[in-house]
Design an enzyme around this catalytic site. Structure first.
Site, short mmCIF file in Angstrom:
data_model
loop_
_atom_site.label_atom_id
_atom_site.label_comp_id
_atom_site.label_asym_id
_atom_site.label_seq_id
_atom_site.Cartn_x
_atom_site.Cartn_y
_atom_site.Cartn_z
N HIS A 99 0.84 -1.20 0.00
CA HIS A 99 0.00 0.00 0.00
C HIS A 99 0.87 1.25 0.00
CE1 HIS A 99 -2.47 3.10 2.15
NE2 HIS A 99 -3.36 2.68 1.27
N ILE A 143 1.36 3.65 1.96
CA ILE A 143 2.06 4.05 3.18
C ILE A 143 3.27 3.17 3.48
CG2 ILE A 143 0.69 2.60 4.73
CD1 ILE A 143 0.75 4.83 6.78
N LYS A 144 3.37 2.02 2.81
CA LYS A 144 4.38 1.03 3.18
C LYS A 144 5.77 1.40 2.67
CE LYS A 144 1.41 -1.55 5.34
NZ LYS A 144 0.14 -0.89 5.09
N ASN A 145 6.79 0.71 3.21
CA ASN A 145 8.18 1.02 2.87
C ASN A 145 8.48 0.81 1.40
OD1 ASN A 145 8.09 1.05 5.67
ND2 ASN A 145 10.14 0.18 5.90
N VAL A 146 7.81 -0.13 0.78
CA VAL A 146 7.83 -0.33 -0.67
C VAL A 146 6.39 -0.35 -1.13
CG1 VAL A 146 8.36 -1.95 -2.54
CG2 VAL A 146 10.01 -1.61 -0.69
#
Length: 391
Positions: free
Chosen positions: A180, A182-185
């Site tokens: 998603h 917001i995630k780091n990737v």
């Protein structure tokens, strides 16, 4: 002068990803295709898992896992209430009972001992959650699942780039990663299911695209065979190449992304250490690599003079974003109103979950942040503590 808005998060998308999206648009193949296959191979190489399936979301991965494992009415699934509500929603939607397990007071992750206390003859699945970028203590949890012969799916939504005792999360067992925004990737929206079980991977791959006996993108034929048969009813959970290509460049930079996040979190921790009533999550003591997905604090009103919601409001007035990860699932309106009538009494031993649900606050954290941005956030909190204690 009013300062520029500092968001809670911002994806680490750079020019190579933008160029790659343009190439996909020009290629004429914008849905599931070669970039999906490439991303799956990259994830397999990173995690060490034998199989990876790209999906439209981590929620899709969880749904397909529940279906593939045959979870349904009469079954119980043990999972924390301290998680995003999609997990509990899907357990409920397939007709099973979510059994809420409490978490550690300071890491927000559950333990084997807590899980074992809730196992019954109806327990058919365990879904523990890696939290905020730290890993669960997996050895004990896997030993428990093996002893009771209960399947286990790691909710690794927060854990891309995370390691446990030198092993990347996803190397063993079944894992669901979120990609998603917001995630780091990120792929904007998306998820990845990883496993070493060939049969389960094949079924997840089939179920993600209408139950067809071949993938949406057949790697040998460079397309979907027109004579493909429906083996069983399935869903529409495939990831478009337009999304998959975004993650490929980020995966190449994952070490740099993780290191920048770690640097920012270390600065946060140093500056917050002396503030009364502001307690960051604790770091697990066992061997691990933290990928620093979220910077979470707990706000203690009796010590700092304000509660979590007041802090978020004050930060917003100063053009600083903040969030809550998460409000406990059993405190959400639907489950407050319907859990008792549908499933019976809720687990009364959720004290750590409820304590943290009322106090946790996520502060801005993303790779493009500067140390000066961290100082701006902490200075704002410090000022708010000062003015609150004056009144």
């Amino acid at each position: 002068m009013e300062q520029k808005f500092l968001p809670l998060c911002r994806p680490a998308i750079e020019q190579p990803e933008i160029d790659a999206v343009i190439e996909v648009l020009k290629s004429g193949w914008i849905t599931t295709g070669p970039k999906n296959a490439e991303l799956e191979n990259v994830i397999k190489a990173h995690t060490g898992a034998q199989h990876a399936v790209a999906l439209s979301s981590a929620t899709a991965g969880l749904h397909l896992s529940l279906v593939a494992l045959g979870i349904g009415p009469g079954d119980e699934v043990i999972t924390p209430s301290m998680t995003w509500v999609s997990t509990v929603n899907l357990i409920t939607l397939v007709g099973a009972k979510p059994v809420f397990v409490d978490v550690d007071a300071d890491t927000l992750m559950t333990t084997a001992e807590r899980i074992e206390s809730l196992i019954t003859d109806k327990t058919k699945l365990i879904i523990p959650v890696h939290y905020a970028g730290a890993p669960l203590d997996l050895d004990a949890i896997y030993a428990l699942a093996e002893r009771y012969q209960i399947p286990l799916i790691e909710d690794a939504a927060h854990a891309i780039g995370c390691e446990y005792k030198g092993r990347p999360i996803g190397q063993t067992g079944h894992c669901i990663f979120s990609l998603h925004a917001i995630k780091n990737v990120t792929t904007a929206e998306g998820g990845i299911f990883t496993t070493n079980d060939a049969q389960l991977a094949e079924r997840i791959r089939r179920l993600k695209f209408h139950g067809l006996g071949v993938d949406a993108f057949d790697r040998e034929n460079q397309g979907r065979a027109p004579q493909a048969e429906v083996i069983e009813p399935g869903f529409k959970y495939n990831m478009p190449d337009l999304c998959a290509v975004l993650a490929l460049g980020q995966m190449q930079r994952l070490t740099r992304i993780t290191q920048q996040r770690q640097k920012l979190v270390a600065h946060y921790r140093q500056l917050l250490a002396e503030l009364p009533g502001i307690r960051p999550l604790q770091v697990p003591e066992y061997d691990h690599q933290h990928c620093c997905h979220l910077m979470i604090i707990r706000v203690e009103p009796h010590l700092c003079g304000f509660d979590r919601d007041q802090l978020i409001s004050q930060l917003k007035q100063l053009n600083i974003g903040a969030g809550i990860h998460f409000k406990a699932c059993h405190s959400q309106k639907y489950y407050r109103d319907h859990y008792l009538s549908r499933f019976g009494e809720i687990n009364p031993n959720l004290q750590n979950t409820e304590f943290n649900s009322q106090r946790i606050c996520s502060l801005p954290l993303f790779p493009d942040m500067q140390l000066s941005d961290v100082e701006r956030v902490v200075n704002a909190i410090t000022h708010f503590i000062g003015t609150s204690n004056e009144t």
